[in-house]
Design an enzyme around this catalytic site. Sequence first.
Site, short mmCIF file in Angstrom:
data_model
loop_
_atom_site.label_atom_id
_atom_site.label_comp_id
_atom_site.label_asym_id
_atom_site.label_seq_id
_atom_site.Cartn_x
_atom_site.Cartn_y
_atom_site.Cartn_z
N TYR A 217 -3.85 21.33 -9.76
CA TYR A 217 -4.65 20.16 -9.79
C TYR A 217 -6.04 20.51 -10.26
CZ TYR A 217 -6.08 15.48 -8.13
OH TYR A 217 -6.44 14.24 -8.08
N ASN B 244 7.01 1.18 -9.71
CA ASN B 244 7.09 1.10 -8.30
C ASN B 244 6.39 2.16 -7.57
OD1 ASN B 244 8.50 3.20 -9.74
ND2 ASN B 244 9.77 3.70 -7.93
N SER B 245 5.60 3.05 -8.43
CA SER B 245 4.59 4.04 -7.57
C SER B 245 3.77 3.04 -6.73
CB SER B 245 4.06 4.76 -8.65
OG SER B 245 3.06 4.04 -9.29
N ARG C 50 12.50 2.61 -13.59
CA ARG C 50 13.80 3.48 -14.06
C ARG C 50 14.93 2.74 -13.42
NH1 ARG C 50 12.85 9.62 -13.83
NH2 ARG C 50 12.15 9.46 -11.69
N GLY D 107 -2.00 10.17 -14.71
CA GLY D 107 -0.80 11.08 -14.11
C GLY D 107 0.24 11.54 -15.17
N PHE E 31 -8.36 9.12 -17.10
CA PHE E 31 -9.05 8.54 -15.62
C PHE E 31 -8.67 9.45 -14.74
CE2 PHE E 31 -9.55 6.49 -11.75
CZ PHE E 31 -10.99 5.84 -11.81
N1 LIG Z 1 -6.22 10.03 -11.89
C1 LIG Z 1 -6.27 9.48 -10.61
O1 LIG Z 1 -7.31 9.49 -10.37
C2 LIG Z 1 -5.08 9.34 -9.93
C3 LIG Z 1 -5.10 8.85 -8.79
C4 LIG Z 1 -4.11 8.19 -7.83
C5 LIG Z 1 -2.88 8.80 -8.38
N2 LIG Z 1 -2.68 9.29 -9.61
C6 LIG Z 1 -1.52 9.69 -10.37
O2 LIG Z 1 -0.65 8.46 -10.24
C7 LIG Z 1 0.73 8.93 -10.28
C8 LIG Z 1 1.48 7.91 -9.23
O3 LIG Z 1 0.84 8.40 -7.86
P1 LIG Z 1 1.56 7.64 -6.61
O4 LIG Z 1 0.88 8.27 -5.39
O5 LIG Z 1 1.28 6.09 -6.82
O6 LIG Z 1 3.17 8.12 -6.87
P2 LIG Z 1 4.26 7.59 -5.83
O7 LIG Z 1 3.94 6.51 -4.94
O8 LIG Z 1 4.73 9.17 -5.05
O9 LIG Z 1 5.47 7.52 -6.86
C9 LIG Z 1 5.65 8.48 -7.76
C10 LIG Z 1 6.22 7.41 -9.14
O10 LIG Z 1 6.37 8.58 -10.23
C11 LIG Z 1 7.82 8.13 -10.66
N3 LIG Z 1 8.43 9.42 -11.28
C12 LIG Z 1 8.62 10.42 -10.62
N4 LIG Z 1 9.15 11.33 -11.30
C13 LIG Z 1 9.15 10.74 -12.68
C14 LIG Z 1 9.91 11.13 -13.85
N5 LIG Z 1 10.09 12.35 -14.02
N6 LIG Z 1 9.65 10.07 -14.99
C15 LIG Z 1 9.21 9.21 -14.78
N7 LIG Z 1 8.81 8.54 -13.65
C16 LIG Z 1 8.83 9.40 -12.53
C17 LIG Z 1 8.70 7.53 -9.52
O11 LIG Z 1 9.69 6.72 -10.05
P3 LIG Z 1 10.94 6.79 -9.75
O12 LIG Z 1 10.94 6.00 -8.20
O13 LIG Z 1 11.84 6.30 -10.50
O14 LIG Z 1 11.44 8.28 -9.35
C18 LIG Z 1 7.39 6.68 -8.75
O15 LIG Z 1 7.20 5.59 -9.43
C19 LIG Z 1 0.69 10.17 -9.93
O16 LIG Z 1 0.88 10.96 -11.34
C20 LIG Z 1 -0.46 10.48 -9.33
O17 LIG Z 1 -1.03 11.80 -9.50
C21 LIG Z 1 -3.93 9.72 -10.34
#
Ligand SMILES: NC(=O)c1ccc[n+]([C@@H]2O[C@H](COP(=O)([O-])OP(=O)(O)OC[C@H]3O[C@@H](n4cnc5c(N)ncnc54)[C@H](OP(=O)(O)O)[C@@H]3O)[C@@H](O)[C@H]2O)c1
Length: 335
Positions: free
Chosen positions: A55, A152-153, A175, A240, A264
């Site tokens: 990270y 759906n995340s 997906r 992400g 971002f």
């Molecule tokens: N940059 C920033 O400031 C920031 C802030 C917050 C979050 N994020 C990022 O945003 C993303 C989502 O976070 P979250 O907490 O919302 O996640 P989450 O609720 O845990 O959901 C994970 C998501 O990723 C999908 N996924 C997992 N493996 C995958 C793959 N191999 N190919 C395609 N989709 C996949 C899942 O889809 P399925 O249900 O189909 O598996 C689900 O939609 C993460 O990468 C996180 O690090 C970034």
Amino acid sequence: MQHSQAIVYHRHGDPLEVLELVDRPMPEPGTGAVRIKLLAACVHPSDFGKVAGSYGRLEHLPAVAGREALGEVEAIGAGVTGVALGTRVRFPEAGAWQEYACCQAAALELVPEGIAIANAAQSFINPPTAYCLLEKLMDLPKGAWVLQNAGNSAVGLCIIQLAKELGYRTISEVRRESLEAPLKALGADKVVFSGSGWHRQIEEITAGAPLALALNSVGGESALDQLRALSAGGTQVTFGGMVRQPVRFPTRELIFKDLRLRGFWWDSWVRENGPNASREIVGRIHQWMREGRLQLALDQAYPMDQYKEAISRAAAPRLGKVLLAPDPKRLAEEA
Ligand SMILES: NC(=O)c1ccc[n+]([C@@H]2O[C@H](COP(=O)([O-])OP(=O)(O)OC[C@H]3O[C@@H](n4cnc5c(N)ncnc54)[C@H](OP(=O)(O)O)[C@@H]3O)[C@@H](O)[C@H]2O)c1
């Protein structure tokens, strides 16, 4: 003597291998401090990144895992005034996967009443990230279309609901077809399916309106489809990388459509804009939650000693967050 359970790591690596549950002495609040009891902590992809050592910001080792959680004030140190026992607050960010932690009363981030534990526990990172992605990077006109993957995340669910509040329309890639109905029930305008070639129908999907913003938290083929779908001059924001591969770009799209690629990170945004700016956004998020206009789904809550099950569950297809909670029944009562 009372103890506090904590999930800790002494070296970076696979969370299932390097994390362990330990009993620590109960922390006692010093002058000006309070003790906070954990109500629920999120299990996020970034938690695994921190444990793995990949990270953007890492803790000194050994460290307690986790970064986002809700707690309540359970004990008050000398000299603290104006803080009542039971007040709900953000659990200290440096180590959210532990039952108790102390923090200075002046640093408390209060959570207003009227928000269920499972919702409030998820209110400090993903919803403000979604808000910034929609409002702080581009000047989108009302009615504009916004494309996202991982619809759906938790971030995806926020984007769908906040876009509705802010007057934008969303195209969410997922997906599984079974996700279309629940996402539409939350206010998603269009739901498209990974690998279906949906980007070739983008003009039909938006009825010819331009697509200026694509939000990418996946990478791989999904990120490429976004670039193919964007209108000329459009921007893709990567925040992400769930497929864990470098984002490639299609040279033709970049040249002939003059696309913009940017990133971002909420942590940087907070650092650059200061705590008042981030608290102002979290305050809005809490208001939307209190009014029932922003709901974050709960998949399942696990007690601390089942953290391995929680980690495995977080990697499974689901709709809603996996939480760690010393007393999962309390979450159910507020659902
Ligand atoms: N940059 C920033 O400031 C920031 C802030 C917050 C979050 N994020 C990022 O945003 C993303 C989502 O976070 P979250 O907490 O919302 O996640 P989450 O609720 O845990 O959901 C994970 C998501 O990723 C999908 N996924 C997992 N493996 C995958 C793959 N191999 N190919 C395609 N989709 C996949 C899942 O889809 P399925 O249900 O189909 O598996 C689900 O939609 C993460 O990468 C996180 O690090 C970034």
